[in-house]
Scaffold this motif. Structure first.
Motif, PDB file in Angstrom:
ATOM      1  N   UNK A  16       9.313 -30.117  -5.901  1.00 61.95           N
ATOM      2  CA  UNK A  16       8.828 -30.258  -7.167  1.00 61.95           C
ATOM      3  C   UNK A  16       7.377 -30.770  -7.434  1.00 61.95           C
ATOM      4  N   UNK A  17       7.054 -31.926  -6.597  1.00 61.68           N
ATOM      5  CA  UNK A  17       5.873 -32.735  -6.908  1.00 61.68           C
ATOM      6  C   UNK A  17       4.760 -32.507  -5.607  1.00 61.68           C
ATOM      7  N   UNK A  18       5.345 -31.446  -4.855  1.00 64.27           N
ATOM      8  CA  UNK A  18       4.259 -31.199  -3.931  1.00 64.27           C
ATOM      9  C   UNK A  18       2.772 -30.729  -4.450  1.00 64.27           C
ATOM     10  N   UNK A  19       1.913 -30.789  -3.883  1.00 66.78           N
ATOM     11  CA  UNK A  19       0.444 -30.228  -4.499  1.00 66.78           C
ATOM     12  C   UNK A  19       0.628 -28.877  -5.047  1.00 66.78           C
ATOM     13  N   UNK A  20       0.383 -28.797  -6.236  1.00 66.32           N
ATOM     14  CA  UNK A  20       0.319 -27.376  -6.792  1.00 66.32           C
ATOM     15  C   UNK A  20       1.576 -27.115  -7.779  1.00 66.32           C
ATOM     16  N   UNK A  21       2.499 -27.910  -7.346  1.00 60.46           N
ATOM     17  CA  UNK A  21       3.802 -27.531  -8.251  1.00 60.46           C
ATOM     18  C   UNK A  21       3.933 -28.307  -9.343  1.00 60.46           C
ATOM     19  N   UNK A  22       3.383 -29.614  -9.599  1.00 65.79           N
ATOM     20  CA  UNK A  22       3.233 -30.078 -10.887  1.00 65.79           C
ATOM     21  C   UNK A  22       4.412 -31.165 -11.450  1.00 65.79           C
ATOM     22  N   UNK A  23       5.248 -31.105 -10.829  1.00 66.71           N
ATOM     23  CA  UNK A  23       6.457 -32.112 -11.379  1.00 66.71           C
ATOM     24  C   UNK A  23       6.134 -33.464 -11.822  1.00 66.71           C
ATOM     25  N   UNK A  24       5.285 -34.142 -11.031  1.00 69.27           N
ATOM     26  CA  UNK A  24       4.985 -35.520 -11.166  1.00 69.27           C
ATOM     27  C   UNK A  24       3.586 -35.445 -12.566  1.00 69.27           C
ATOM     28  N   UNK A  25       2.993 -34.511 -12.808  1.00 59.39           N
ATOM     29  CA  UNK A  25       2.088 -34.080 -14.015  1.00 59.39           C
ATOM     30  C   UNK A  25       2.924 -33.855 -15.203  1.00 59.39           C
ATOM     31  N   UNK A  26       4.248 -33.254 -15.204  1.00 59.92           N
ATOM     32  CA  UNK A  26       4.974 -32.779 -16.177  1.00 59.92           C
ATOM     33  C   UNK A  26       5.602 -34.096 -16.581  1.00 59.92           C
ATOM     34  N   UNK A  27       6.154 -34.998 -15.757  1.00 62.50           N
ATOM     35  CA  UNK A  27       6.914 -36.145 -16.107  1.00 62.50           C
ATOM     36  C   UNK A  27       5.661 -37.136 -16.932  1.00 62.50           C
ATOM     37  N   UNK A  28       4.664 -37.225 -16.183  1.00 65.99           N
ATOM     38  CA  UNK A  28       3.596 -38.107 -16.679  1.00 65.99           C
ATOM     39  C   UNK A  28       3.361 -37.510 -18.505  1.00 65.99           C
ATOM     40  N   UNK A  29       3.087 -36.175 -18.410  1.00 67.08           N
ATOM     41  CA  UNK A  29       2.859 -35.793 -19.891  1.00 67.08           C
ATOM     42  C   UNK A  29       4.207 -35.793 -20.992  1.00 67.08           C
ATOM     43  N   UNK A  30       5.275 -35.998 -20.442  1.00 64.48           N
ATOM     44  CA  UNK A  30       6.399 -36.097 -21.359  1.00 64.48           C
ATOM     45  C   UNK A  30       6.458 -37.407 -21.699  1.00 64.48           C
ATOM     46  N   UNK A  31       6.184 -38.299 -20.772  1.00 65.22           N
ATOM     47  CA  UNK A  31       6.147 -39.904 -21.016  1.00 65.22           C
ATOM     48  C   UNK A  31       5.128 -40.109 -22.047  1.00 65.22           C
ATOM     49  N   UNK A  32       4.029 -39.541 -21.931  1.00 67.00           N
ATOM     50  CA  UNK A  32       3.010 -39.674 -22.886  1.00 67.00           C
ATOM     51  C   UNK A  32       3.270 -39.125 -24.407  1.00 67.00           C
ATOM     52  N   UNK A  33       3.910 -38.255 -24.118  1.00 64.33           N
ATOM     53  CA  UNK A  33       4.612 -37.691 -25.511  1.00 64.33           C
ATOM     54  C   UNK A  33       5.562 -38.435 -26.060  1.00 64.33           C
ATOM     55  N   UNK A  34       6.504 -39.210 -25.478  1.00 67.13           N
ATOM     56  CA  UNK A  34       7.382 -40.120 -25.932  1.00 67.13           C
ATOM     57  C   UNK A  34       6.743 -41.155 -26.556  1.00 67.13           C
ATOM     58  N   UNK A  35       5.610 -41.599 -25.973  1.00 67.47           N
ATOM     59  CA  UNK A  35       4.958 -43.043 -26.521  1.00 67.47           C
ATOM     60  C   UNK A  35       4.152 -42.397 -27.806  1.00 67.47           C
ATOM     61  N   UNK A  36       3.567 -41.399 -27.687  1.00 66.57           N
ATOM     62  CA  UNK A  36       2.771 -40.830 -28.616  1.00 66.57           C
ATOM     63  C   UNK A  36       3.440 -40.605 -29.825  1.00 66.57           C
ATOM     64  N   UNK A  37       4.810 -40.101 -29.977  1.00 67.50           N
ATOM     65  CA  UNK A  37       5.646 -40.050 -31.189  1.00 67.50           C
ATOM     66  C   UNK A  37       6.366 -41.350 -31.562  1.00 67.50           C
ATOM     67  N   UNK A  38       6.154 -42.242 -30.821  1.00 67.80           N
ATOM     68  CA  UNK A  38       6.750 -43.718 -31.283  1.00 67.80           C
ATOM     69  C   UNK A  38       8.171 -43.574 -30.777  1.00 67.80           C
ATOM     70  N   UNK A  39       8.633 -42.964 -29.805  1.00 70.23           N
ATOM     71  CA  UNK A  39       9.998 -42.758 -29.459  1.00 70.23           C
ATOM     72  C   UNK A  39      10.358 -43.599 -28.228  1.00 70.23           C
ATOM     73  N   UNK A  44      13.880 -41.674 -23.105  1.00 64.76           N
ATOM     74  CA  UNK A  44      13.425 -42.220 -21.656  1.00 64.76           C
ATOM     75  C   UNK A  44      13.244 -41.062 -20.887  1.00 64.76           C
ATOM     76  N   UNK A  45      11.974 -40.781 -20.343  1.00 63.45           N
ATOM     77  CA  UNK A  45      11.514 -39.894 -19.231  1.00 63.45           C
ATOM     78  C   UNK A  45      11.526 -40.530 -17.967  1.00 63.45           C
TER      79      UNK A  45
END
Length: 92
Positions: A16-39, A44-45
């Motif tokens: 899932x997180x091999x180059x070009x797959x994006x699992x790590x980027x998806x995780x980072x983006x969801x974590x950022x959304x949790x923080x941004x929304x005050x959750x 927890x992501x």
């Protein structure tokens, strides 16, 4: 709790997180959304190891509802935020 597979395989097999797959980027983006929304503290992501659906990945699972997603892309993150995070935001 949202678990996002961030498994990497160095031997060339699909993961899932091999180059070009994006699992790590998806995780980072969801974590950022949790923080941004005050959750933070309410939602927890977390990175997970292999969820055993490598060919269909990137994969994530939402607990306690036991909802599984495969073939997730970074473009799916806004919809996931709308479905699972936005309803938890308490307006002050």
């Amino acid at each position: 709790m949202i678990f996002v597979c961030t498994n990497v395989r160095e031997d060339g097999r699909v993961a899932c997180a091999n180059p070009g797959r994006g699992g790590d980027k998806i995780c980072e983006k969801l974590k950022a959304a949790v923080k941004e929304k005050g959750l933070k503290g309410s939602v927890r992501v977390a990175s997970s190891g292999c969820l055993d659906l490598c060919e269909q990945g990137p994969n994530l699972v939402i607990f306690p509802d036991n909802i599984w997603y495969d073939g997730v892309s970074i473009q799916d993150v806004p919809e996931l935020v709308r479905l699972y995070l936005d309803p938890l935001v308490v307006e002050s």
